[in-house]
Design a protein around this motif. Structure first.
Motif, PDB file in Angstrom:
ATOM      1  N   ILE A  65     -31.078 -56.869 -30.035  1.00  8.79           N
ATOM      2  CA  ILE A  65     -31.480 -55.744 -29.190  1.00  8.79           C
ATOM      3  C   ILE A  65     -32.796 -56.126 -28.511  1.00  8.79           C
ATOM      4  CG2 ILE A  65     -32.091 -53.273 -29.170  1.00  8.79           C
ATOM      5  CD1 ILE A  65     -30.505 -53.943 -32.207  1.00  8.79           C
ATOM      6  N   SER A  66     -32.865 -55.884 -27.193  1.00  9.14           N
ATOM      7  CA  SER A  66     -34.053 -56.243 -26.415  1.00  9.14           C
ATOM      8  C   SER A  66     -34.720 -54.997 -25.844  1.00  9.14           C
ATOM      9  CB  SER A  66     -33.673 -57.159 -25.256  1.00  9.14           C
ATOM     10  OG  SER A  66     -32.948 -58.258 -25.731  1.00  9.14           O
ATOM     11  N   GLU A  67     -35.906 -55.205 -25.254  1.00  8.36           N
ATOM     12  CA  GLU A  67     -36.707 -54.134 -24.631  1.00  8.36           C
ATOM     13  C   GLU A  67     -37.370 -53.291 -25.715  1.00  8.36           C
ATOM     14  OE1 GLU A  67     -37.675 -53.256 -21.678  1.00  8.36           O
ATOM     15  OE2 GLU A  67     -36.355 -54.286 -20.287  1.00  8.36           O
ATOM     16  N   LEU A  70     -36.663 -49.551 -26.186  1.00  7.38           N
ATOM     17  CA  LEU A  70     -35.279 -49.321 -26.607  1.00  7.38           C
ATOM     18  C   LEU A  70     -35.086 -49.754 -28.067  1.00  7.38           C
ATOM     19  CD1 LEU A  70     -33.384 -50.392 -23.363  1.00  7.38           C
ATOM     20  CD2 LEU A  70     -34.472 -48.217 -23.945  1.00  7.38           C
ATOM     21  N   GLU A  73     -36.210 -46.869 -30.132  1.00 16.27           N
ATOM     22  CA  GLU A  73     -35.149 -45.839 -30.191  1.00 16.27           C
ATOM     23  C   GLU A  73     -34.084 -46.260 -31.213  1.00 16.27           C
ATOM     24  OE1 GLU A  73     -34.366 -42.976 -28.168  1.00 16.27           O
ATOM     25  OE2 GLU A  73     -35.654 -43.148 -26.415  1.00 16.27           O
ATOM     26  N   TYR A  74     -33.725 -47.542 -31.176  1.00 16.27           N
ATOM     27  CA  TYR A  74     -32.710 -48.065 -32.098  1.00 16.27           C
ATOM     28  C   TYR A  74     -33.177 -47.920 -33.548  1.00 16.27           C
ATOM     29  CZ  TYR A  74     -29.593 -51.344 -34.480  1.00 16.27           C
ATOM     30  OH  TYR A  74     -28.693 -51.907 -35.349  1.00 16.27           O
TER      31      TYR A  74
ATOM     32  N   PRO B  89     -25.492 -46.704 -32.650  1.00 14.90           N
ATOM     33  CA  PRO B  89     -26.850 -47.073 -32.219  1.00 14.90           C
ATOM     34  C   PRO B  89     -26.928 -48.394 -31.429  1.00 14.90           C
ATOM     35  CG  PRO B  89     -26.911 -46.314 -34.486  1.00 14.90           C
ATOM     36  CD  PRO B  89     -25.458 -46.397 -34.098  1.00 14.90           C
ATOM     37  N   TYR B  90     -26.163 -49.385 -31.842  1.00 10.27           N
ATOM     38  CA  TYR B  90     -26.214 -50.663 -31.106  1.00 10.27           C
ATOM     39  C   TYR B  90     -25.633 -50.513 -29.697  1.00 10.27           C
ATOM     40  CZ  TYR B  90     -25.418 -55.401 -29.595  1.00 10.27           C
ATOM     41  OH  TYR B  90     -25.411 -56.544 -28.838  1.00 10.27           O
ATOM     42  N   GLN B  94     -27.454 -50.961 -26.032  1.00  9.42           N
ATOM     43  CA  GLN B  94     -26.906 -51.779 -24.947  1.00  9.42           C
ATOM     44  C   GLN B  94     -26.806 -50.967 -23.652  1.00  9.42           C
ATOM     45  OE1 GLN B  94     -27.576 -54.555 -26.620  1.00  9.42           O
ATOM     46  NE2 GLN B  94     -26.032 -55.395 -25.272  1.00  9.42           N
ATOM     47  N   ARG B  96     -28.560 -48.317 -22.826  1.00  4.85           N
ATOM     48  CA  ARG B  96     -29.917 -48.076 -22.307  1.00  4.85           C
ATOM     49  C   ARG B  96     -30.475 -49.336 -21.641  1.00  4.85           C
ATOM     50  NH1 ARG B  96     -31.160 -45.027 -27.755  1.00  4.85           N
ATOM     51  NH2 ARG B  96     -30.960 -42.853 -27.096  1.00  4.85           N
ATOM     52  N   PHE B  97     -30.159 -50.485 -22.228  1.00 11.27           N
ATOM     53  CA  PHE B  97     -30.637 -51.751 -21.656  1.00 11.27           C
ATOM     54  C   PHE B  97     -30.078 -51.945 -20.241  1.00 11.27           C
ATOM     55  CE2 PHE B  97     -30.152 -56.234 -20.666  1.00 11.27           C
ATOM     56  CZ  PHE B  97     -31.394 -56.749 -20.994  1.00 11.27           C
TER      57      PHE B  97
END
Lengths: 230, 230
Positions: A65-67, A70, A73-74, B89-90, B94, B96-97
Motif C-alpha cells: 500500500i502506497s501514499e 492512504l 486510513e488502511y 481495506p486493501y 487501491q 483511493r490510490f
C-alpha cells in the motif's frame, strides 16, 4: 491480523514515512522496517510501488500500500484499537480536510520556501505563514490538546512535520515562519505533540536532518538555477 | 438520514462538483443544488467554506463539507446503498490510490496543458500521456467494465473528467492526448462511463464547456505571460 507480517519500506528523513511509523506504534502493530536509499532505489521498492517509486510502502499480507495518508486510513481500518479517525462521518470529513490542508498547504509551501531563493522564497514564506494562520485558527476553535481531542489522531500525525521538521527548515534557510507570538495555539500543540510518549522517542536526529536538508535545499535550488539559465 | 435536507453548492463546469452530483444520484439522495458564481463568490460560499472559498460544498444536517474526494467518502459513509468504495481495506486503499492518481497526475497535467503554451504545453501534454499510460495499464490489469468492477465506483467518479472534459481541452488547445490506438482500455472505459444511465443524463453541454475553457485557457496563459514579462 496482528500476527501477520507487516513491513515498512521507508527513508529516515521522510515525514511521510514518519507518520506511518507513529501510527503503527500508536496501534501497537509490530513491523519490520526496511531503510530505502532514495538516491539508488532498490528493485524491491520498484516492484512494490511501480507507479510512484516512492516511500513509504506498507506491506501487509504480502500486499503493498502506497501514499502515506492512504496508509493511515488502511491502518485505521485494519487495526481498530486506538482509532486515528473519529467515528462520526462529519468529524471524519473534518479530520481528512485538515490533514489534506496540512499536507498540501502547509507542507508544500514550507518545502518550497526551503528549496527556493530570493523573491520566490519570500513568496513561499508568506504562503507558509498564511497556511499556518488557518491551522492556528482551527486549533484555537477546537481548544483541545491535539487535533484528535485529548489524544493524538489522524490530523496530528499528518501535521507532525510542523513540530520537528519545520524548525530545521527555518534554520537551514535562515527564515522565520513559526512565530510564537503569532501562533500560540500551534506552539502549545507542538509542545504537546513532541512530549507524547509515542512521538518523543521516535524522531530523526536534528543534526542529521540539518545536514540532509541543507544539502537537498542547495541541490534543488541549484537545479532550478541551471534550468533557469538553460 | 435521507429525509434530512441536503444542499450542494456548485459551479456548472467544475469536474469536482460533477463527481459529487453523480455520487448523490447513484445513492438516490435528493438534494437542492445552488449554482455559485466563482468570479463573484456569494457570502454563503464564503461562510460555508472560509478556508478554501471553493466549490463543491455539501451541506448536510446544516454542516458543510468541502473537498470533492472527501465529500465522496462522506456520502459513502452516510448513505450505505450502492457503495462507492469496496468493502475490503486493501481494495479501498487501491481505489483511493487511483482516485488520487487521476486527480493529481492526470487532471493536473491536462489542466496545465490547457493553460500553457509552447514548450511548457508540450511538456504538460507529455506528462498527461505518461499519466494516462499508467491509468491504461491499471484498467487492463483489472479487466472490468469500470474501475469499480461491473458498476461505477469511487475511482470512476473521480476520473470521470477524462471522459467528457479532456476531449474539450484537446479541442480548445488543438492538442492530442487521448489516442485510441494507444489507450484502448481507456477508450472502452470512456464508452462504458458515458453510457451509464446516471452519467449520460448529467453532463455539462459540450458547446458551453468549449466556450468556457477557451476563455479560461486564454485568461490564464495571458496572466502567465504578464507575470513572465513583469
Amino acid at each position: 491480523m496482528q500476527s501477520q507480517r507487516v513491513w515498512l519500506l521507508g527513508f529516515w528523513a521522510s515525514p511521510f514515512v514518519q507518520r506511518v511509523k507513529w501510527a503503527l506504534k500508536l496501534k501497537g502493530v509490530e513491523y519490520e522496517y526496511i531503510e530505502e536509499d532514495l538516491f539508488d532505489k532498490s528493485s524491491l521498492l520498484l516492484k512494490l510501488n511501480p507507479v510512484q517509486k516512492l516511500v513509504p510502502v506498507l506491506v501487509h499480507n504480502r500486499k503493498p500500500i502506497s501514499e502515506s495518508i492512504l496508509i493511515l486510513e488502511y491502518i485505521d481500518e485494519v487495526w481498530k484499537q486506538n482509532p486515528l479517525l473519529p467515528h462520526d462521518p462529519y468529524e471524519r470529513a473534518q479530520a481528512r480536510f485538515w490533514a489534506k490542508f496540512a499536507e498540501e498547504k502547509v507542507r508544500e509551501s514550507t518545502w518550497d520556501a526551503l528549496c527556493s531563493r530570493g523573491e520566490e522564497r519570500e513568496k513561499a514564506v508568506k504562503s507558509s505563514i498564511e497556511a499556518l494562520e488557518k491551522f492556528e485558527e482551527e486549533l484555537k476553535l477546537k481548544g483541545t490538546k491535539f487535533f484528535g481531542g485529548e489524544t493524538i489522531g489522524f490530523v496530528d500525525l499528518v501535521a507532525g512535520f510542523i513540530s520537528y521538521q519545520l524548525p530545521v527548515f527555518e534554520e537551514v534557510g535562515s527564515m522565520k515562519i513559526l512565530d510564537s507570538s503569532k501562533f500560540p495555539a500551534t506552539f502549545d500543540w507542538i509542545y504537546n505533540f513532541l512530549n507524547h510518549p509515542v512521538i518523543k522517542d521516535d524522531l530523526p536526529a536534528k543534526d542529521l536532518m540539518f545536514d540532509y536538508y541543507a544539502k537537498r535545499s542547495k541541490e534543488i535550488s541549484d537545479e532550478k538555477d541551471s534550468c533557469r539559465n538553460a
